[in-house]
Each structure stands twice: as C-alpha cells, then as structure tokens.
Motif scaffolding. Structure first.
Motif, PDB file in Angstrom:
ATOM      1  N   GLY A 110       0.788  -1.218   0.000  1.00 24.73           N
ATOM      2  CA  GLY A 110       0.000   0.000   0.000  1.00 24.73           C
ATOM      3  C   GLY A 110       0.822   1.271   0.000  1.00 24.73           C
ATOM      4  O   GLY A 110       0.260   2.357   0.021  1.00 24.73           O
ATOM      5  N   MET A 123      -0.882   6.143   5.738  1.00 26.51           N
ATOM      6  CA  MET A 123      -1.602   5.287   4.797  1.00 26.51           C
ATOM      7  C   MET A 123      -1.361   3.814   5.129  1.00 26.51           C
ATOM      8  O   MET A 123      -2.292   3.031   5.283  1.00 26.51           O
ATOM      9  N   ALA A 126      -2.794   2.646   8.442  1.00 20.97           N
ATOM     10  CA  ALA A 126      -4.242   2.443   8.382  1.00 20.97           C
ATOM     11  C   ALA A 126      -4.569   1.127   7.675  1.00 20.97           C
ATOM     12  O   ALA A 126      -5.466   0.398   8.083  1.00 20.97           O
ATOM     13  N   ILE A 127      -3.813   0.817   6.619  1.00 19.26           N
ATOM     14  CA  ILE A 127      -4.051  -0.438   5.904  1.00 19.26           C
ATOM     15  C   ILE A 127      -3.763  -1.629   6.811  1.00 19.26           C
ATOM     16  O   ILE A 127      -4.461  -2.623   6.797  1.00 19.26           O
ATOM     17  N   LEU A 128      -2.734  -1.499   7.638  1.00 19.71           N
ATOM     18  CA  LEU A 128      -2.390  -2.598   8.537  1.00 19.71           C
ATOM     19  C   LEU A 128      -3.357  -2.692   9.710  1.00 19.71           C
ATOM     20  O   LEU A 128      -3.242  -3.577  10.543  1.00 19.71           O
ATOM     21  N   GLY A 129      -4.278  -1.747   9.792  1.00 22.30           N
ATOM     22  CA  GLY A 129      -5.308  -1.849  10.821  1.00 22.30           C
ATOM     23  C   GLY A 129      -5.112  -0.933  12.013  1.00 22.30           C
ATOM     24  O   GLY A 129      -5.734  -1.123  13.055  1.00 22.30           O
TER      25      GLY A 129
END
Lengths: 418, 279
Positions: A110, A123, A126-129
């Motif tokens: 990402g 970014m 956030a993708i990793l949670g």
C-alpha cells in the motif's frame, strides 16, 4: 491454565487450477471452442484439476508463543498465512484467533510512490489496521526506528530501496497486535537492518504477544522461535521443538533431488502438449550428482516428451535461489534453433560453464511455451541442487558476498616504479 | 507504549457460506480511518504533477456545459423549461460528472488495488466506497461555478436549495450500488473495464441531463421515469432553481436506488471472499 491464542482445526484449502491465469473473458470460452473445439474440451477438462495447497492441518499456539513455519517453496506456508490473515478462505476446517491480528505478508503493502514518507506512514498504518490516533502517537518512534528523519517529507519514489524497506518494516513493527503473522520480511534489507528487525520481533514476543513466523532463514527461525511446524506439499509433517524441526527440514530438504518428473508429487501447469519427463544434474566429471562445485562447470540433462507434433517457442530453465528469487533464466533459443517438434522423445544437454552460483541451494523451474505463450508445461520446483565450495579453490574458506560470481578480469595498470 | 485495552476479539475463519448477507457494521466502523485514508490518498494523488490541479474538477463540467450550450442550446434549440440552457445543463452536468466519475473509479477500484487484495485484509467494500466519496469533493468545487451562473442570470435561490443534498445522497448510493456490482464483476470478467465507458455514454442520453423530462412523451416517458437518474436529476435541478419538488419521481428514484444499492451490496458480499483467489 495455558491460554490458547491460535487454534487451527482440520484446515484445508483447495484450488481449482486454471489453464492460464485466473480470469476469463465472457466470450473467450465460446470463441476458444469455435476455433479449437478439441483442444478447448481438453483444456476444460484440465481446468478441473484440483490442487490441495493445504490438507488437514491442525495445531494450537498458546498465548505468547512464537511458532516458526518452515518448508520448501510451495509447501503451503504462505497459503496458511493468507488464510489466517483472512485474505483467502479455507475450503474445509476452521481457524480461531484470540486477539487483534496483524499480518505482514509483504513489506510496504500500500505504499504509494507519490506520497511522502510521513503520508505513507499514515496510509500504510491504516491499511495494517491501526487507528489514526495510534499512528500519531507512534509517529516519532516509527521515523526514528527507520532512520529516515531527514527524508520524512520527501516522496518515497525518491527513496533508496534500503530506506523504503526500513520505513515499511518500521510501520509494521509498531503495529503491536496480539497476534503477529510474519512472512519472510527479513529477506529484504541489509544485514544490519535484518538484525534490528529480528531484535524488534524478539521484543514483541517478550511482551507476551503471539507470533507466527514464516521463513527460509533457519538461523533466524532458531533464534526467534521456540517451536516450529514443518509443512511439505500442503501437509503438516512435524510440529515440535524448533531445533528438531529444523533438523528434519534440512534432512528432507533434498527430497527434490528426484530425477523423474512424472512422479505424482510434481506440481505442474500447462496442457501437456510437450512435457518434461526427466531432469538430471551432471557434475564437472559428467557424473549424475546432487551438488555442484563453485566455479566448476556442470550440465543439466533434460528430457522432453512430445505426444503429437507441436510448435515449441520457448524451453526455459530458471535458476531460483532459496528465498524464491529468480537468479537467471536460460532459453533454448539462446543457442539452439528448433521449434517444430515431431512426436517423440527429445533429450537436451544444457552446459553451464563455469558455474556462476555461490554456495547454497538452487532450485530449478522448467517451462515450455508455444506461440502466444500457450503453456505446454510449467514446473515451479522441478529440481534443486546444492552448490558446495571448491575445497582446492581460492574461495575455500572465504564466503564470497553475492548471489553469483561471473568471471571478471583484473589487470594491474600501474604501481610504484622500481 | 501505552495502549487502550481493546476488548477480547475472537476471529473465526472458515469456509464462506453462500447467500448470507453478513455485513458487519461494527467492523466497517472500526475501519473508518482507512476509508478516510483511501479517499485522502485518491485526492492527494489525483492531481499530482498536473499544472491545473483541482481546477480540473471545474473544467470538465464547465467545458461540457459550454459545448452542450452551443450545440443544444444554440443550434438545436433544446427546450430547457424556461431557464437559460447554460444553467439548465450545468446544474445537471455537475451531478452527472460526479456520477460518471464515481462509476469509472469504483468499477476499477479492486483491479487497481489487486496487490492490496492479495496481501492484506480489510473490508474490501472500502475500495469502491471511497472512490464514490472522493468525487463529492469535485462536486463541491464544481458547484462554485453554478453559484456564479445563478448570479449572472439573476436567478435567486429559495429555501428549496437546502434540499440539494438529498438527490446528491441518492446519486452517491446509486453510484456505490452499481460500483459494488461492477467492481466485483470486474475481478472475474475483465470485460467490465471496456463496458463501463460505453455504458456511461449510453446512460447520459437515457437520463435527463441535457434535456428536460418534459420533451419525452408516450411509453418512453414511463421507461425514463424508471431510470433513477431521472428523478435525481429533475429534483436536483428543481431544488437549485427553486421550482419545487417532483415527489413522484423522487419516490421512484429513492426506491430504485435503494434496490440497486442493496443488490449491489449483496453481489459484492457474495464474491468478496474469492477476490484474492481469482484476481
């Protein structure tokens, strides 16, 4: 009482192997049938080929445990991790995870090249949670760990690959999930940073978190894990103390030294219009071997079976290192001018002189293609051999850095005058 | 590092069951930051290395409006319910631009993030959803020109203008619903990426964007009224110009839009667990 963190029960994953790629055009199947009715029926039948990436896997990991997952490429390690990460779903069985899960299948998923380091931290986090506030709280720590303070507002497309990897790992390392799933992330970055990453993971495990660590790096697995799983061809072969499992892995690692490519364990793709049936490694003396010597020539003897006349455009051998990275590919047309093959058995002798590979394991991938990359045969792990040091050579005790060694000339052009 | 105690979460992963509409709102809520970041990234990246930047949000509908005003307003003498054709078409075009851009972006959102899908878990629906959210910013920017047009043509806004967000929300739901369906289908069938521009083009002429509903008569008008964009466009225009609402068409548009949204969502949910295996 010991708390269970990960529970895996009778887990199986089935893939239906497609002819070429996974997707199809609506009309493709129709037009294929129109053009080559017989072939397309054959292909449709071949398409139903079932392949079990995982078969009946069960194990538990207790809270705070660090479990290594080892096995050859294609043994099902990544599939296992992908199921536990909820990227793909099992065909049978169940996984139960107690606690927040963070998975790291690839470093820098990402990342966007146009965004700055700071923007990518948010970014990627956030993708990793991670929640936004959580990232803000750890921002300075992440930047410091990655050692990129000066470049934080520069787009990452301007980063060196080392900086990129450091930043990506740093974000992931600060995820602090209760269960961390890690796939081969240490394969990237320089040795010093790898050490730092390993240290960070040790910290994570000592703070009571559960880790599942997939790696080909045996010293890293032994350094980090208490126990390990050994997977082979989708089944669980062994589950126990890490040293025993690693020893078993190394003992059986040579199971790919089987010359017969028709044996049923070989995983292959393609319609079989031309088919590899045998592969053999010959050392510098021309004797069948399982290992070759650094710097000495060797040969590969390859047998191809053709059942009906076929137009062959590419026969290739790819040399793959133990991390699954392609080192080089050699194509038959480099030195051989054949394409229309009649029915029969073809034997090729491929000479590599001198051997460019340095000590370690080299895997071979075989492929045979027709026009428009029609896949006749494709074997991902056809064979593997070891490269051993030349005990009489100058490199006998020295471990030469690198992956390959290509003959290079040195000349002295100037020195102190007598 | 201090961290808030998270409640004990248990995740069970097993074979996905077909037909179950298992959308977890609480999970979507916990990923709201990611939705924001996806949208934020789109905005950040979209106009990078462009000279005009955000002005593109205005240029597209503005130039289309000028062309249409010259052709349909000037040459064809298209009726526009008594309003200057420029205002008439622009008030439709900003919403149309939003709709068509949302469709284009959301339908391709899964394919263009294939790497993410195969490497990390997150609610997949965030991708088409964020694509439809991003366009709202462009819509707001483009609206500024509408204000200029209203002032120029001495059209004064009424209280009806407060209802403008209503057709916009419907338009968002419609674009999302179609976007869910198209993006999920595109994973398996790459035809979608070819079909979408064509579909959008046809839809422009099948919706009252550049012509009023009043010029369509007979059985075509029944057909047109079933197109949710018909009620959406007509009412958004009526709210802007202060000519009151057409409740009948708004009701049809609402029902059809909700239906499309739910069906799109169901289709997406049915296939989302297979995305990583197919893409």
């Amino acid at each position: 009482m010991v708390e269970t963190s990960i529970q895996v029960r009778q887990l199986s994953k089935r893939y239906l192997l497609n002819r070429q790629g996974g997707y199809k055009r609506l009309t493709e199947s129709v037009s294929d049938f129109g053009r080559h009715p017989l072939q397309s029926i054959k292909a449709a039948r071949a398409k139903k080929e079932i392949f079990w990436a995982l078969k009946d896997i069960s194990f538990d990991v207790e809270k705070g445990g660090v479990l290594g997952v080892i096995g050859r490429n294609g043994a099902g390690k990544t599939t296992l991790l992908k199921i536990m990460s909820r990227i793909t779903y099992p065909t049978e069985g169940e996984v139960t995870l107690h606690g927040r899960v963070g998975s790291l299948l690839e470093v820098g998923t990402g990342f966007h090249p146009e965004l700055t380091g700071a923007e990518n931290i948010f970014m990627n986090g956030a993708i990793l949670g991670m929640r936004r506030r959580e990232i803000e709280g750890k921002f300075d720590e992440i930047v410091k760990f990655a050692e990129i303070e000066r470049f934080i507002s520069v787009p990452v497309k301007k980063y060196s690959s080392g900086m990129y990897v450091r930043l990506a790992f740093s974000v992931a390392a600060h995820l602090e999930p209760e269960i961390l799933l890690v796939d081969e992330v240490l394969a990237v970055g320089d040795a010093q940073f790898q050490k730092k990453c390993l240290g960070k993971m040790k910290d994570v495990s000592q703070s009571g978190r559960t880790i599942l660590f997939v790696s080909h790096n045996m010293p890293a697995v032994q350094g980090l894990c208490e126990s390990a799983l050994l997977l082979s061809q989708g089944t669980l072969v062994m589950h126990g103390a890490v040293d025993k499992v690693v020893a078993e892995y190394l003992r059986t690692a040579s199971f790919l030294n089987e010359n017969d490519l028709e044996r049923k364990e070989v995983r292959r793709r393609g319609d079989g219009a031309a088919r590899f049936v045998r592969i053999e490694l010959l050392d510098s003396q021309g004797v069948t071997a399982n290992s070759v010597t650094e710097g000495k020539p060797f040969q590969i003897a390859l047998t191809l079976r053709v059942d009906s006349p076929v137009d062959v455009r590419i026969i290739s051998i790819t040399f793959v290192d133990q991390l699954g990275v392609d080192i080089m590919t050699t194509m038959h047309y480099d030195t051989l001018d054949i394409s229309e093959l009649r029915k029969g058995i073809y034997k090729f002798r491929v000479t590599v002189a001198p051997n460019p590979f340095l000590r370690g394991t080299v895997n071979l991938r075989l492929a045979c293609f027709g026009p428009n990359f029609a896949e006749y045969d494709h074997i991902h792990y056809a064979f593997s051999f070891n490269v051993v040091p030349d005990t009489e050579g100058k490199d006998a005790i020295l471990l030469r850095p690198g992956i390959v060694n290509i003959p290079v000339d040195w000349h002295l052009t100037e020195g102190p005058k007598e | 590092m201090e961290r808030a105690r998270v409640p004990h979460t248990i995740t069970r992963i097993s074979r996905p069951r077909r037909g179950a509409l298992g959308i977890s709102l609480s999970e979507l809520w916990s990923y709201r930051d990611l939705l924001y970041f996806f949208a934020w990234k789109e905005v950040k990246i979209r106009y990078k290395q462009t000279v005009l930047g955000g002005a593109w949000a205005v240029i597209q509908p503005l130039v289309t409006m000028i062309v249409f005003t010259l052709v349909f307003g000037g040459l064809v003498k298209m009726p526009s319910d008594g309003v200057p054709y420029a205002v008439f078409s622009y008030s439709g075009l900003i919403l149309w631009t939003y709709f068509s851009m949302s469709l284009a972006h959301s339908s391709g959102s899964l394919l263009s993030n294939a790497n993410l899908l195969s490497k990390i878990y997150f609610p997949r629906i965030l991708l088409p959803l964020s694509s439809c959210l991003v366009g709202l910013i462009d819509y707001v920017i483009a609206s500024s020109i509408l204000v200029v047009l209203l002032v120029y043509f001495h059209i004064s806004a009424t209280a009806w203008i407060l209802l403008v967000p209503l057709p916009l929300v419907l338009c968002f739901l419609l674009a999302s619903g179609i976007g869910f369906w198209l993006s999920a289908a595109s994973v398996k069938y790459r035809d979608v990426s070819y079909a979408v521009p064509f579909f959008v083009q046809v839809l422009l002429f099948a919706s009252p964007v550049i012509y009023p509903v009043s010029i369509v008569s007979g059985r075509y008008s029944t057909l047109l009224s079933l197109n949710p964009l018909s009620g959406i466009m007509t009412n958004q225009r009526a709210f802007i110009l202060g000519s009151g609402a057409d409740w009948g068409s708004l009701a049809i548009a609402t029902i059809v839009t909700l239906l499309v949204f739910v069906l799109g969502l169901m289709y997406f949910q049915r296939y989302e667990k297979e995305f990583a295996d197919v893409i």
